[in-house]
Design a protein around this motif. Structure first.
Motif, PDB file in Angstrom:
ATOM      1  N   ALA A   1       0.778  -1.364  -0.077  1.00 43.93           N
ATOM      2  CA  ALA A   1      -0.024  -0.048  -0.005  1.00 43.93           C
ATOM      3  C   ALA A   1       0.830   1.247  -0.040  1.00 43.93           C
ATOM      4  CB  ALA A   1      -0.918  -0.119   1.325  1.00 43.93           C
ATOM      5  N   VAL A   2       2.086   1.022   0.872  1.00 43.08           N
ATOM      6  CA  VAL A   2       2.746   2.454   0.964  1.00 43.08           C
ATOM      7  C   VAL A   2       3.408   2.477  -0.524  1.00 43.08           C
ATOM      8  CG1 VAL A   2       4.688   3.445   2.087  1.00 43.08           C
ATOM      9  CG2 VAL A   2       3.234   2.253   3.478  1.00 43.08           C
ATOM     10  N   PHE A   3       4.025   1.519  -0.920  1.00 46.39           N
ATOM     11  CA  PHE A   3       4.739   1.638  -2.366  1.00 46.39           C
ATOM     12  C   PHE A   3       3.831   2.134  -3.547  1.00 46.39           C
ATOM     13  CE2 PHE A   3       4.925  -0.539  -6.404  1.00 46.39           C
ATOM     14  CZ  PHE A   3       6.235   0.128  -6.844  1.00 46.39           C
ATOM     15  N   PHE A   4       2.495   1.581  -3.411  1.00 49.43           N
ATOM     16  CA  PHE A   4       1.465   2.043  -4.435  1.00 49.43           C
ATOM     17  C   PHE A   4       1.190   3.465  -4.416  1.00 49.43           C
ATOM     18  CE2 PHE A   4       0.327  -2.413  -5.253  1.00 49.43           C
ATOM     19  CZ  PHE A   4       0.931  -2.507  -6.457  1.00 49.43           C
ATOM     20  N   ALA A   5       1.267   4.280  -2.968  1.00 49.88           N
ATOM     21  CA  ALA A   5       0.783   5.514  -2.772  1.00 49.88           C
ATOM     22  C   ALA A   5       2.056   6.316  -3.066  1.00 49.88           C
ATOM     23  CB  ALA A   5       0.636   5.682  -1.302  1.00 49.88           C
ATOM     24  N   VAL A   6       3.031   5.904  -2.971  1.00 50.70           N
ATOM     25  CA  VAL A   6       4.521   6.636  -3.200  1.00 50.70           C
ATOM     26  C   VAL A   6       4.512   6.676  -4.775  1.00 50.70           C
ATOM     27  CG1 VAL A   6       7.050   6.689  -3.258  1.00 50.70           C
ATOM     28  CG2 VAL A   6       5.541   6.293  -1.082  1.00 50.70           C
ATOM     29  N   ALA A   7       4.355   5.537  -5.393  1.00 49.65           N
ATOM     30  CA  ALA A   7       4.811   5.325  -6.803  1.00 49.65           C
ATOM     31  C   ALA A   7       3.629   6.088  -7.540  1.00 49.65           C
ATOM     32  CB  ALA A   7       4.920   4.128  -7.422  1.00 49.65           C
ATOM     33  N   ALA A   8       2.282   6.461  -7.063  1.00 49.32           N
ATOM     34  CA  ALA A   8       1.182   6.944  -7.673  1.00 49.32           C
ATOM     35  C   ALA A   8       1.697   8.308  -8.326  1.00 49.32           C
ATOM     36  CB  ALA A   8       0.060   6.920  -6.809  1.00 49.32           C
ATOM     37  N   ALA A   9       2.642   8.791  -8.097  1.00 47.03           N
ATOM     38  CA  ALA A   9       3.130  10.226  -8.589  1.00 47.03           C
ATOM     39  C   ALA A   9       3.104   9.896  -9.976  1.00 47.03           C
ATOM     40  CB  ALA A   9       4.345  10.852  -8.230  1.00 47.03           C
ATOM     41  N   ARG A  10       3.605   8.648 -10.463  1.00 48.32           N
ATOM     42  CA  ARG A  10       3.852   8.582 -12.039  1.00 48.32           C
ATOM     43  C   ARG A  10       2.463   7.778 -12.606  1.00 48.32           C
ATOM     44  NH1 ARG A  10       8.477   6.036  -9.802  1.00 48.32           N
ATOM     45  NH2 ARG A  10       7.672   4.191 -10.006  1.00 48.32           N
ATOM     46  N   ARG A  11       1.743   6.914 -11.995  1.00 45.36           N
ATOM     47  CA  ARG A  11       0.605   6.335 -12.495  1.00 45.36           C
ATOM     48  C   ARG A  11      -0.453   6.675 -11.471  1.00 45.36           C
ATOM     49  NH1 ARG A  11       3.069   0.845 -14.732  1.00 45.36           N
ATOM     50  NH2 ARG A  11       4.391   1.642 -16.354  1.00 45.36           N
ATOM     51  N   ARG A  12      -1.404   7.412 -11.705  1.00 39.79           N
ATOM     52  CA  ARG A  12      -2.413   7.584 -10.422  1.00 39.79           C
ATOM     53  C   ARG A  12      -3.321   6.666 -10.332  1.00 39.79           C
ATOM     54  NH1 ARG A  12      -6.730  12.346 -13.455  1.00 39.79           N
ATOM     55  NH2 ARG A  12      -7.288  10.668 -14.887  1.00 39.79           N
ATOM     56  N   CYS A  13      -3.444   5.716 -11.366  1.00 41.45           N
ATOM     57  CA  CYS A  13      -4.438   4.335 -11.141  1.00 41.45           C
ATOM     58  C   CYS A  13      -3.605   3.345 -10.117  1.00 41.45           C
ATOM     59  CB  CYS A  13      -4.591   3.659 -12.583  1.00 41.45           C
ATOM     60  SG  CYS A  13      -2.774   2.860 -13.185  1.00 41.45           S
ATOM     61  N   TRP A  14      -2.575   3.764  -9.862  1.00 42.10           N
ATOM     62  CA  TRP A  14      -1.732   3.002  -8.631  1.00 42.10           C
ATOM     63  C   TRP A  14      -2.309   3.291  -7.315  1.00 42.10           C
ATOM     64  CZ3 TRP A  14       4.116   1.883  -9.483  1.00 42.10           C
ATOM     65  CH2 TRP A  14       4.036   1.096 -10.688  1.00 42.10           C
ATOM     66  N   LEU A  15      -3.244   4.426  -7.307  1.00 38.34           N
ATOM     67  CA  LEU A  15      -3.917   4.641  -5.879  1.00 38.34           C
ATOM     68  C   LEU A  15      -4.739   3.743  -5.581  1.00 38.34           C
ATOM     69  CD1 LEU A  15      -3.948   8.648  -6.117  1.00 38.34           C
ATOM     70  CD2 LEU A  15      -2.669   7.360  -4.538  1.00 38.34           C
ATOM     71  N   LEU A  16      -5.496   3.271  -6.645  1.00 39.67           N
ATOM     72  CA  LEU A  16      -6.430   2.159  -6.450  1.00 39.67           C
ATOM     73  C   LEU A  16      -5.715   0.844  -5.753  1.00 39.67           C
ATOM     74  CD1 LEU A  16      -9.382   1.127  -7.142  1.00 39.67           C
ATOM     75  CD2 LEU A  16      -8.366   0.110  -9.149  1.00 39.67           C
ATOM     76  N   GLY A  17      -4.634   0.333  -6.205  1.00 40.70           N
ATOM     77  CA  GLY A  17      -3.848  -0.776  -5.423  1.00 40.70           C
ATOM     78  C   GLY A  17      -3.456  -0.128  -4.120  1.00 40.70           C
ATOM     79  N   ALA A  18      -3.031   1.102  -3.859  1.00 42.46           N
ATOM     80  CA  ALA A  18      -2.684   1.490  -2.769  1.00 42.46           C
ATOM     81  C   ALA A  18      -4.043   1.189  -1.816  1.00 42.46           C
ATOM     82  CB  ALA A  18      -2.456   3.091  -2.658  1.00 42.46           C
ATOM     83  N   GLY A  19      -4.948   1.423  -2.208  1.00 44.81           N
ATOM     84  CA  GLY A  19      -6.046   1.447  -1.148  1.00 44.81           C
ATOM     85  C   GLY A  19      -6.608  -0.085  -1.175  1.00 44.81           C
ATOM     86  N   LEU A  20      -6.575  -0.772  -2.105  1.00 47.96           N
ATOM     87  CA  LEU A  20      -6.716  -2.297  -2.224  1.00 47.96           C
ATOM     88  C   LEU A  20      -5.878  -2.985  -1.126  1.00 47.96           C
ATOM     89  CD1 LEU A  20      -8.513  -4.893  -3.379  1.00 47.96           C
ATOM     90  CD2 LEU A  20      -6.700  -4.929  -5.193  1.00 47.96           C
ATOM     91  N   CYS A  21      -4.477  -2.623  -1.148  1.00 47.03           N
ATOM     92  CA  CYS A  21      -3.660  -3.279  -0.336  1.00 47.03           C
ATOM     93  C   CYS A  21      -3.687  -2.950   1.082  1.00 47.03           C
ATOM     94  CB  CYS A  21      -2.316  -2.964  -0.850  1.00 47.03           C
ATOM     95  SG  CYS A  21      -1.676  -3.846  -2.398  1.00 47.03           S
ATOM     96  N   ALA A  22      -4.158  -1.710   1.452  1.00 48.80           N
ATOM     97  CA  ALA A  22      -4.613  -1.383   2.672  1.00 48.80           C
ATOM     98  C   ALA A  22      -5.674  -1.880   3.492  1.00 48.80           C
ATOM     99  CB  ALA A  22      -4.618   0.471   2.766  1.00 48.80           C
TER     100      ALA A  22
ATOM    101  N   ARG B   1      -2.137  19.008  -7.009  1.00 47.83           N
ATOM    102  CA  ARG B   1      -2.352  18.585  -8.328  1.00 47.83           C
ATOM    103  C   ARG B   1      -3.690  18.238  -8.658  1.00 47.83           C
ATOM    104  NH1 ARG B   1       0.126  12.893 -10.312  1.00 47.83           N
ATOM    105  NH2 ARG B   1      -0.257  12.462  -8.003  1.00 47.83           N
ATOM    106  N   ASP B   2      -4.513  17.452  -8.105  1.00 48.29           N
ATOM    107  CA  ASP B   2      -5.822  17.194  -8.388  1.00 48.29           C
ATOM    108  C   ASP B   2      -6.437  16.558  -6.711  1.00 48.29           C
ATOM    109  OD1 ASP B   2      -8.149  16.274  -9.145  1.00 48.29           O
ATOM    110  OD2 ASP B   2      -7.487  14.779 -10.547  1.00 48.29           O
ATOM    111  N   PRO B   3      -7.277  17.060  -6.222  1.00 49.42           N
ATOM    112  CA  PRO B   3      -7.914  16.727  -4.842  1.00 49.42           C
ATOM    113  C   PRO B   3      -8.658  15.657  -5.211  1.00 49.42           C
ATOM    114  CG  PRO B   3      -8.753  18.758  -5.694  1.00 49.42           C
ATOM    115  CD  PRO B   3      -7.668  18.628  -6.643  1.00 49.42           C
ATOM    116  N   HIS B   4      -9.247  14.907  -6.439  1.00 54.16           N
ATOM    117  CA  HIS B   4     -10.014  14.270  -6.735  1.00 54.16           C
ATOM    118  C   HIS B   4      -9.239  12.677  -6.459  1.00 54.16           C
ATOM    119  CE1 HIS B   4     -12.341  17.479  -8.229  1.00 54.16           C
ATOM    120  NE2 HIS B   4     -13.265  16.842  -7.495  1.00 54.16           N
ATOM    121  N   LEU B   5      -8.063  12.779  -6.717  1.00 48.23           N
ATOM    122  CA  LEU B   5      -7.164  11.519  -6.999  1.00 48.23           C
ATOM    123  C   LEU B   5      -7.508  10.689  -5.623  1.00 48.23           C
ATOM    124  CD1 LEU B   5      -3.675  12.862  -8.272  1.00 48.23           C
ATOM    125  CD2 LEU B   5      -5.502  11.446  -9.323  1.00 48.23           C
ATOM    126  N   ALA B   6      -7.763  11.218  -4.379  1.00 45.56           N
ATOM    127  CA  ALA B   6      -8.111  10.332  -3.261  1.00 45.56           C
ATOM    128  C   ALA B   6      -9.274   9.428  -3.679  1.00 45.56           C
ATOM    129  CB  ALA B   6      -8.198  11.339  -2.113  1.00 45.56           C
TER     130      ALA B   6
END
Length: 205
Positions: free
Chosen positions: A110-131, A159-164
């Protein structure tokens, strides 16, 4: 003890689901190798305990990529992996069927996906799923999910408040599953059964 008298583990269900293929493999091996009831029971337990090894191996891989994402060079990332696996309690835990390595795998992912989401915002979905999967492994991981969510909001606000929303889309179904399981077992969506166990409590380790 649950709502209808059944006994449940005080921990999350994800570890049990993770153990299913190892248990099935152990039963198959026991059917072919065992000649007595004692061996027939021991082999599945041993194979299930070995199921922690791939969790630790995957955690090492996630640790390496997280270090790279944070700006470390490859040799430094490798040293971090070796320190994590051999210099912490993960090494002894890798020989037992405990849920700490699996919870750590989901948490670090979850931490990795949250950090790496700067490059791919869809990875925030992976961060939430793993959390959420970490929550389904150990109940107190909900605290970590909130902290990671706060990091996502602060980092993406300008950058985009809707990314959350991507993070919540991955997390909320897991939270709903956790609440549903609690309601089914104990009659309340926030009663996980953890404090019904005699081991946790004030003054215990």
């Amino acid at each position: 003890r649950g709502l209808h008298g059944q006994q449940y583990s005080p921990f999350g269900i994800a570890q049990s689901i993770w153990n299913i293929p190892f248990y099935v493999a152990g039963r198959i091996a026991a059917g072919r190798l065992s000649r007595g009831s004692a061996t027939g029971q021991t082999i599945p337990k041993a194979v299930v305990a070995l199921g922690t090894v791939p969790a630790v191996a995957l955690l090492a891989l996630v640790c390496f990529h997280l270090a790279i994402a944070l700006g470390a060079a490859s040799p430094a990332a490798l040293r971090a992996v070796l320190l994590l696996v051999f210099g912490t309690s993960l090494w002894p835990y890798s020989g037992f069927g405990f849920n700490q390595p699996l919870a750590a795998l989901f948490l670090w992912s979850a931490v990795f996906f949250a950090v790496a989401a700067a490059r791919r915002r869809c990875w925030l979905l992976g961060a939430g799923l793993c959390a959420g999967l970490a929550l389904l492994t150990r109940h107190e991981m909900l605290l970590a999910a909130v902290v990671i969510g706060g990091y996502v909001v602060v980092r993406s606000w300008r950058r985009d408040p809707h990314l959350a929303i991507f993070y919540l889309a991955g997390l909320l179904p897991m939270v709903a599953a956790w609440c549903g399981l609690n309601w089914w077992r104990f009659g309340s969506p926030v009663e996980s059964g953890y404090f019904r166990d005699q081991t946790p409590g004030f003054g215990s380790s």
